[in-house]
Structures are given as C-alpha cells and as structure tokens.
Scaffold this active site. Structure first.
Site, PDB file in Angstrom:
ATOM      1  NE  ARG A   1      -9.483  14.214   4.332  1.00  0.00           N
ATOM      2  CZ  ARG A   1     -10.217  12.914   4.857  1.00  0.00           C
ATOM      3  NH1 ARG A   1      -9.451  11.721   5.139  1.00  0.00           N
ATOM      4  NH2 ARG A   1     -10.577  12.207   3.436  1.00  0.00           N
TER       5      ARG A   1
ATOM      6  CB  CYS B   1      -4.140   8.843   0.270  1.00  0.00           C
ATOM      7  SG  CYS B   1      -5.531   8.696  -0.200  1.00  0.00           S
TER       8      CYS B   1
ATOM      9  CE  LYS C   1      -3.127   3.252   0.272  1.00  0.00           C
ATOM     10  NZ  LYS C   1      -4.280   2.801  -0.658  1.00  0.00           N
TER      11      LYS C   1
ATOM     12  NE  ARG D   1      -1.836   9.342  -8.509  1.00  0.00           N
ATOM     13  CZ  ARG D   1      -1.999   9.165 -10.315  1.00  0.00           C
ATOM     14  NH1 ARG D   1      -1.238   8.563 -11.305  1.00  0.00           N
ATOM     15  NH2 ARG D   1      -2.623  10.515 -10.482  1.00  0.00           N
TER      16      ARG D   1
HETATM   17  N1  SAJ Z   1      -0.803  14.645  -8.633  1.00  0.00           N
HETATM   18  C1  SAJ Z   1      -0.273  15.604  -9.533  1.00  0.00           C
HETATM   19  N2  SAJ Z   1      -0.286  15.219 -10.815  1.00  0.00           N
HETATM   20  C2  SAJ Z   1      -1.085  13.981 -11.538  1.00  0.00           C
HETATM   21  C3  SAJ Z   1      -2.078  13.339 -10.464  1.00  0.00           C
HETATM   22  C4  SAJ Z   1      -1.871  13.546  -9.277  1.00  0.00           C
HETATM   23  O1  SAJ Z   1      -0.777  16.985  -9.106  1.00  0.00           O
HETATM   24  O2  SAJ Z   1      -0.587  13.391 -12.241  1.00  0.00           O
HETATM   25  C5  SAJ Z   1      -2.071  15.322  -7.458  1.00  0.00           C
HETATM   26  C6  SAJ Z   1      -3.472  15.567  -7.062  1.00  0.00           C
HETATM   27  O3  SAJ Z   1      -3.977  16.786  -7.983  1.00  0.00           O
HETATM   28  C7  SAJ Z   1      -3.767  15.592  -5.898  1.00  0.00           C
HETATM   29  C8  SAJ Z   1      -2.610  14.485  -5.105  1.00  0.00           C
HETATM   30  O4  SAJ Z   1      -1.655  14.578  -6.530  1.00  0.00           O
HETATM   31  O5  SAJ Z   1      -3.663  17.237  -5.445  1.00  0.00           O
HETATM   32  C9  SAJ Z   1      -2.752  13.110  -4.897  1.00  0.00           C
HETATM   33  O6  SAJ Z   1      -4.095  12.174  -5.941  1.00  0.00           O
HETATM   34  P1  SAJ Z   1      -4.978  11.385  -6.526  1.00  0.00           P
HETATM   35  O7  SAJ Z   1      -5.409  11.443  -7.530  1.00  0.00           O
HETATM   36  O8  SAJ Z   1      -2.940  10.917  -7.604  1.00  0.00           O
HETATM   37  O9  SAJ Z   1      -4.214  10.661  -5.532  1.00  0.00           O
HETATM   38  P2  SAJ Z   1      -5.750  10.375  -4.877  1.00  0.00           P
HETATM   39  O10 SAJ Z   1      -4.730  10.674  -3.284  1.00  0.00           O
HETATM   40  O11 SAJ Z   1      -7.133  10.882  -5.177  1.00  0.00           O
HETATM   41  O12 SAJ Z   1      -5.883   8.774  -4.541  1.00  0.00           O
HETATM   42  C10 SAJ Z   1      -4.550   7.584  -4.620  1.00  0.00           C
HETATM   43  C11 SAJ Z   1      -4.445   6.421  -5.389  1.00  0.00           C
HETATM   44  N3  SAJ Z   1      -2.887   6.227  -5.034  1.00  0.00           N
HETATM   45  C12 SAJ Z   1      -2.521   5.642  -6.440  1.00  0.00           C
HETATM   46  O13 SAJ Z   1      -2.884   6.346  -6.902  1.00  0.00           O
HETATM   47  C13 SAJ Z   1      -1.559   4.898  -6.254  1.00  0.00           C
HETATM   48  C14 SAJ Z   1      -5.719   5.409  -5.231  1.00  0.00           C
HETATM   49  O14 SAJ Z   1      -5.554   4.444  -6.025  1.00  0.00           O
HETATM   50  C15 SAJ Z   1      -5.825   5.282  -3.150  1.00  0.00           C
HETATM   51  O15 SAJ Z   1      -6.678   4.497  -2.866  1.00  0.00           O
HETATM   52  C16 SAJ Z   1      -5.397   6.527  -2.221  1.00  0.00           C
HETATM   53  O16 SAJ Z   1      -4.101   7.310  -3.076  1.00  0.00           O
HETATM   54  C17 SAJ Z   1      -5.593   5.906  -1.658  1.00  0.00           C
HETATM   55  O17 SAJ Z   1      -6.687   6.411  -0.268  1.00  0.00           O
HETATM   56  O18 SAJ Z   1      -4.425   5.484  -1.062  1.00  0.00           O
END
Ligand code: SAJ
Length: 425
Positions: free
Chosen positions: A323, A259, A205, A212
């Site tokens: 958050r 996350c 996890k 990412r």
């Molecule tokens: N972000 C960027 N650039 C990108 C992608 C995201 O700046 O190319 C930023 C987003 O704007 C945001 C943050 O990153 O602020 C996180 O967003 P996200 O869409 O990457 O992820 P979360 O936090 O919404 O969800 C993640 C997911 N993890 C992965 O993709 C590995 C999800 O599958 C998990 O279940 C979740 O964390 C969790 O609960 O852990």
C-alpha cells in the site's frame, strides 16, 4: 469490568493480531471481516497477510476454539473497530468503513457494552462521528454504553511483540469509558496504559506518525542538499548522529504504507491553515519517487528501450504490504519513460502488480537488465552478489536508493554504482 466475549471488526494487520491475541488469552472472539475472501482464507487455515509469527498465533487462536471468523457481527461484551481509514484522491479521510462498523454495532449494542475505535482517524471522529451512529440504537453514550478511542501503535514487522509490550493511550469519551477500555486491554497488554480523553488520544496517534513523517522529510531534504554539494549524506548523517541530541532518520525512495503517508493529511484536513510544516513534509516525501528517476537520468541518461530490474516493491523492508509503496510508483515512472521493468519482490508471488511484471526469482529479474534499481532493503537482498549480477545483466549499472550495497565490492565488478544522497561518491 469483565469481558467474556468480544467482536473485532476488520481482520487486517491490526484486527487479526488483536483478535488472535485476545483469543489466546482466554477471551471468546468473533473476528468479522466484510471481505468473503479473507473470511474463507482464514477459516481454511490460510493467511492473507504476511507478518512474522502471525500464522502460528492465528492457528493457536483457532485451535483454542476461542476465535471464530465470520462476515456478520454478533452480540458481545465489547466491540473493537480496527478497519482501514484510507484517504481519498483529494486527501480527505475516508471514514466509510468506520461508519459501516458503527452502524453494524448499533443494533447489537446492549446496556453496559464497550465500543473501542482503534482505526487512525481525524480529531473528533469518536465523539462526533462514531458516538451518534451508536446512539441510533436508542442507548446513550456515556450513560448506557462505554466508548473509547485506543490507537494501535504497532510497527509492521514487529506487530506481535509491540502489541503486547507497547504502552497504550486509552482515550475515553468519559473517564468510566477509559477505565472500561483499560480493563479490556489489560487482558494482554504488558506496557503501561495511560488514560486520557478520546480526542487527545486521536491527536496523539496523528502526532506520532506526523512526527516521524516530518523527520523522514528532513532526512530526504538533507539527501538533496548533499547531492548538490557533492557530499555523501549517509556518512554525514552517521557523523551528525554522534551528537548526543541528534538522531536523523534515513533518506530513501519515499514514505509509503497505510499510516505515515496517510495520517498527517488528517491533520492538514482538520486545520489546513495551521498544518503548514506537516503539509510541506508530506510534499517532500511524496516527491521522492520522481526524485529517484531524476537521479537515474542524471546518472545514466534516458531509459527508452532499456530493461530495468527493480528489487523490492513493498513499502518498506521485510513486509509484504504494497500500500502506497514508493517502489511501485518508481517502477511506473520508469515504464512511462519507456523502460521495460521486471521487478522482484521476495514476499509476493503474484505475476503482476499494478501493471508491473514480477520475476519469480532474483536471477530472472536481473537477466539482461541494463539497470538495477535497489528500492527496498529486504533481508534477502543483503547478500546480493555483484559477481552474479555482473554475469547476468547486460550493462553494469545500479542505482541504490536505500544505501544497501557495498560500493567497493560492486565497483570491483565493474559496476557504476549511484546512490541516493551520495551520487557516485
Ligand atoms: N522510512 C524512511 N526512512 C526512515 C524510516 C522509514 O524513508 O528512516 C520510510 C519507510 O521505508 C516506509 C515509511 O517510511 O516507506 C514508513 O515506515 P515506518 O517503519 O516508519 O512506519 P510504518 O508505517 O510501518 O509504521 C508506523 C509506526 N509509527 C511510528 O513509528 C511513529 C507504527 O508504530 C505505527 O503503529 C504505524 O505507523 C501505524 O499503524 O500507524
């Protein structure tokens, strides 16, 4: 193993969809939350969080009679812990909610029960922190009851679909525990369920979210380099991603949410001497909000006395979750620089968030603004009209931190458009 009744601790973004999905699949579910407001809202047919499709699912679960919501836990065949594990000021994991849930389960625990931890946790939490608290019941983990770590992996915005379709990693404290947890989740999961041990599942996890985070950090660093060399990073990424083995993510105003901005710290905490790249990636992403205000200064000068319209406060597009939101941090930085910030967040109807005034609609936030900040690429902003903005704002200046706006259209209306990772290019 058969499960007729389960008890889910924590009715947030993970616990509520999980509890409701079990209920609509015929299981009797007691949803427990320590927050009386959450319990009241849900009991009265309301919803305290926004997630596409969740309202309909919760209503169906309540209507089926299988889901009951209460503040106190009760005996069940299985217990699922889906409570938050935030980090503290010093970046150490705050496991108080997990421990409180385990303590609440102990007196209810019966021989043959299954306990599952879903909350993201540092390695060894299940074995070293949760098991001993449950064993206070007098029952022995592995002998008298089953214990497993089954991380949630759903993406906010697509939770209901991913809950069912994603593969699940099922980490048992021993093999029979993993098998028991698989039996439980097979009630609705259609993805593959892969069995392993609890500590591996915890690590998996954390690795997923850290991977990412590090990838977003390199995208942000590419943006900094592009800004220095006069390159448009968005174009450069698009071109690099034509390589068959390259997939660069999107730079932006920072990484938020509960996350990805939190979990990598659990690895840093567990092994600070080893997690060097992980720490640096966190630092790069955490510095993005101040990078945004530096860019704004570079483009438009100082802000004391200016009025700034900030579009989007959520941590990412099309969620209502605030958050660890970088957008909020950016608004605070503008306020500290002497600007008056009026934000607009289409998914929230508060009047104020953390000392930031919220407009009730888009035009109210644009009214008389000297600078427009695009902080989140929410769907409702995709059709933002430069013509309307030009009529409403005092000065035609815009900083787009998420590459949302069409340069030609905005420049045609006389706007100076500055993009993160591209400048005026
Ligand atoms: N972000 C960027 N650039 C990108 C992608 C995201 O700046 O190319 C930023 C987003 O704007 C945001 C943050 O990153 O602020 C996180 O967003 P996200 O869409 O990457 O992820 P979360 O936090 O919404 O969800 C993640 C997911 N993890 C992965 O993709 C590995 C999800 O599958 C998990 O279940 C979740 O964390 C969790 O609960 O852990």
């Amino acid at each position: 193993m058969k499960f007729q009744k389960i008890c889910v601790f924590g009715l947030g973004y993970i616990g509520l969809p999980t509890a409701s999905t079990f209920a609509t699949n015929g299981v009797q579910v007691i949803g427990v939350d320590v927050n009386p407001e959450v319990v009241n809202t849900l009991r009265n047919g309301g919803l305290h969080i926004h997630e596409p499709g969740l309202r309909t699912l919760v209503q169906a679960a309540l209507r089926s009679g299988n889901l009951t919501i209460q503040e106190q836990a009760a005996e069940a065949d299985a217990f699922i812990i889906a409570v938050p594990t935030p980090f503290r000021e010093d970046k150490l994991a705050d496991l108080r909610a997990v421990e409180a849930a385990a303590r609440a389960i102990a007196p209810l625990l019966r021989r043959g029960n299954l306990v599952v931890l879903e909350s993201t946790s540092p390695p060894l939490t299940t074995a070293d922190r949760v098991a001993p608290l449950l064993e206070a019941s007098g029952l022995k983990c592995g002998e008298d009851f089953y214990l497993a770590y089954v991380p949630e992996r759903v993406l906010p915005g697509s939770i209901l679909r991913e809950l069912i379709e994603n593969d699940r990693v099922i980490g048992g404290i021993d093999h029979p525990s993993a098998e028991a947890a698989r039996d439980l989740y097979s009630l609705f999961v259609r993805g593959e369920m892969v069995l392993t041990d609890a500590t591996t599942a915890e690590m998996v996890k954390l690795m997923e979210n850290t991977y990412r985070d590090v990838n977003i950090a390199i995208a942000n660093e590419f943006a900094h380099l592009a800004e220095r060399f006069g390159v448009n990073v968005w174009e450069a990424i698009e071109l690099a991603n034509r390589h068959p083995r390259v997939n660069i993510l999107r730079p932006g105003p920072g990484v938020g949410g509960h996350c990805i901005s939190v979990d990598p710290w659990f690895l840093v905490e567990a092994a600070p001497d080893l997690a060097r790249l992980i720490r640096t990636a966190r630092e790069v992403n955490d510095a993005q909000p101040s990078h945004v205000i530096d860019l704004a200064r570079q483009a438009f000068g100082e802000f004391a006395g200016s009025r700034v319209a900030a579009l989007g406060l959520a941590y990412k597009a099309d969620v209502d979750d605030l958050r660890e939101s970088p957008a909020i941090e950016i608004c605070h930085l503008f306020q500290q620089a002497g600007a008056e910030v009026i934000a607009y967040e289409p998914y929230r109807h508060d009047q104020q968030v953390d000392g930031i005034s919220l407009a009730s609609d888009l035009s109210e936030s644009l009214q008389g603004a000297d600078l427009l900040l695009i902080l989140v690429a929410h769907q409702p902003f995709h059709n933002l009209s430069p013509t309307v903005a030009a009529q409403t704002m005092r000065q035609r200046r815009v900083l787009d931190a998420v590459n949302l706006l069409n340069r030609t259209a905005w420049e045609k209306e006389g706007f100076q458009l500055f993009k993160l990772g591209a400048g005026f290019k």
